[in-house]
Design a protein around this motif. Structure first.
Motif, mmCIF file in Angstrom:
data_model
loop_
_atom_site.group_PDB
_atom_site.id
_atom_site.type_symbol
_atom_site.label_atom_id
_atom_site.label_comp_id
_atom_site.label_asym_id
_atom_site.label_seq_id
_atom_site.Cartn_x
_atom_site.Cartn_y
_atom_site.Cartn_z
ATOM 1 N N UNK A 1 0.841 -1.182 0.000
ATOM 2 C CA UNK A 1 0.000 0.000 0.000
ATOM 3 C C UNK A 1 0.890 1.251 0.000
ATOM 4 N N UNK A 2 0.596 2.170 -0.906
ATOM 5 C CA UNK A 2 1.330 3.430 -0.979
ATOM 6 C C UNK A 2 0.428 4.554 -0.489
ATOM 7 N N UNK A 45 4.005 0.646 2.411
ATOM 8 C CA UNK A 45 3.931 -0.341 3.499
ATOM 9 C C UNK A 45 4.526 -1.689 3.107
ATOM 10 N N UNK A 46 4.861 -1.873 1.827
ATOM 11 C CA UNK A 46 5.604 -3.068 1.436
ATOM 12 C C UNK A 46 7.009 -3.038 2.035
ATOM 13 N N UNK A 85 4.558 -6.131 14.117
ATOM 14 C CA UNK A 85 3.471 -5.794 15.029
ATOM 15 C C UNK A 85 2.107 -5.976 14.365
ATOM 16 N N UNK A 86 2.060 -5.901 13.044
ATOM 17 C CA UNK A 86 0.775 -6.057 12.360
ATOM 18 C C UNK A 86 0.194 -7.457 12.545
ATOM 19 N N UNK A 123 -3.852 4.232 14.038
ATOM 20 C CA UNK A 123 -3.905 3.073 13.153
ATOM 21 C C UNK A 123 -2.497 2.604 12.818
ATOM 22 N N UNK A 124 -2.401 1.328 12.513
ATOM 23 C CA UNK A 124 -1.168 0.714 12.039
ATOM 24 C C UNK A 124 -1.475 0.161 10.662
ATOM 25 N N UNK A 125 -0.837 0.699 9.639
ATOM 26 C CA UNK A 125 -1.047 0.256 8.269
ATOM 27 C C UNK A 125 0.159 -0.563 7.850
ATOM 28 N N UNK A 126 -0.055 -1.866 7.666
ATOM 29 C CA UNK A 126 1.056 -2.766 7.399
ATOM 30 C C UNK A 126 1.024 -3.377 6.012
#
Length: 254
Positions: A1-2, A45-46, A85-86, A123-126
């Motif tokens: 995700x960018x 997120x990659x 952590x995700x 939020x955590x975006x992984x």
């Protein structure tokens, strides 16, 4: 995700200082009369997960600005210590936030401020999974082509009673001498699409701008810095009585 992101915090019209703090990926801003991200930044997120959070120190308690800073410092440390952590389950996220609660309480005791407290939302975006978490009445919204919707639930008396009264009385917070807290977590994996926005904000914004007014501003402005500044300016023009902090994330690709 960018994605791209920007954040701003301001003390508002009536407070002498700012008890809000925010964390965006690797940047912590706290205790500033007015503070902003240096620039609109990008993240893939990659390559690395993105942690975004804000904390609203409780004005009715002592040292709210310290509580908000410590909560985000502990969260940022744990995000780096627990990898990946995700992959934590919902129960793991709740335990992590309860640990932050314990550490804020312990720190407050150590400096003679046992009642210091704060909200916490973010939020955590992984790479594979995305999470949303919340304690208190700061909010996270999701904006899509269909409009703006609130994801989090306010932890206050008004929300529980379905009333406009009691919204300044929290039923859960980080610190404040509380041993037991209410923690909401949402598995948001796969729910974000290109063109979507995530808006995280404190009640200094939402007490004077309703969801339709916020949505209108998000629709009319593309630049994230400009959008944050306009939301902040509108809050001040409408004489918000509280500090306000705004974090906006735009999803460019998934």
């Amino acid at each position: 995700m960018k994605l791209r992101y920007y954040a701003i915090t301001d003390k508002g019209n009536f407070r002498s200082h700012n008890e809000d703090s925010f964390f965006a990926v690797d940047s912590l801003v706290c205790g500033q009369t007015h503070g902003e991200s240096e620039t609109v930044r990008t993240l893939d997120t990659e390559e690395s997960s993105g942690l975004f959070a804000l904390a609203d120190g409780l004005g009715g308690h002592e040292a709210g600005e310290i509580a908000s800073r410590v909560a985000l410092e502990k969260l940022a440390w744990m995000e780096k210590a627990i990898r990946p952590i995700e992959e934590l389950p919902s129960s793991g996220w709740k335990n992590l936030i309860r640990k932050i609660n314990n550490e804020v309480n312990a720190y407050g005791e150590s400096i003679g401020k046992p009642k210091m407290g704060t909200t916490l939302v973010g939020c955590l975006l992984g790479k594979r999974k995305s999470w949303i978490f919340n304690v208190g009445d700061s909010r996270l919204y999701h904006f899509t082509k269909n409009g703006l919707s609130k994801v989090t639930v306010d932890h206050n008396i008004g929300e529980e009673l379905g009333s406009s009264y009691g919204r300044n009385l929290l039923t859960s917070c980080i610190g404040g001498g509380t041993k037991s807290i209410e923690v909401d977590t949402f598995d948001y994996s796969g729910k974000l699409s290109p063109g979507d926005f995530i808006l995280i904000c404190t009640d200094g914004l939402t007490e004077v701008l309703n969801i339709d007014q916020i949505e209108k501003i998000l629709r009319e402005h593309e630049d994230l810095r400009e959008t944050c500044r306009i939301l902040s300016e509108e809050a001040n023009l409408r004489l918000t009585r509280d500090n306000h902090t705004i974090v906006i994330i735009r999803i460019d690709a998934v």
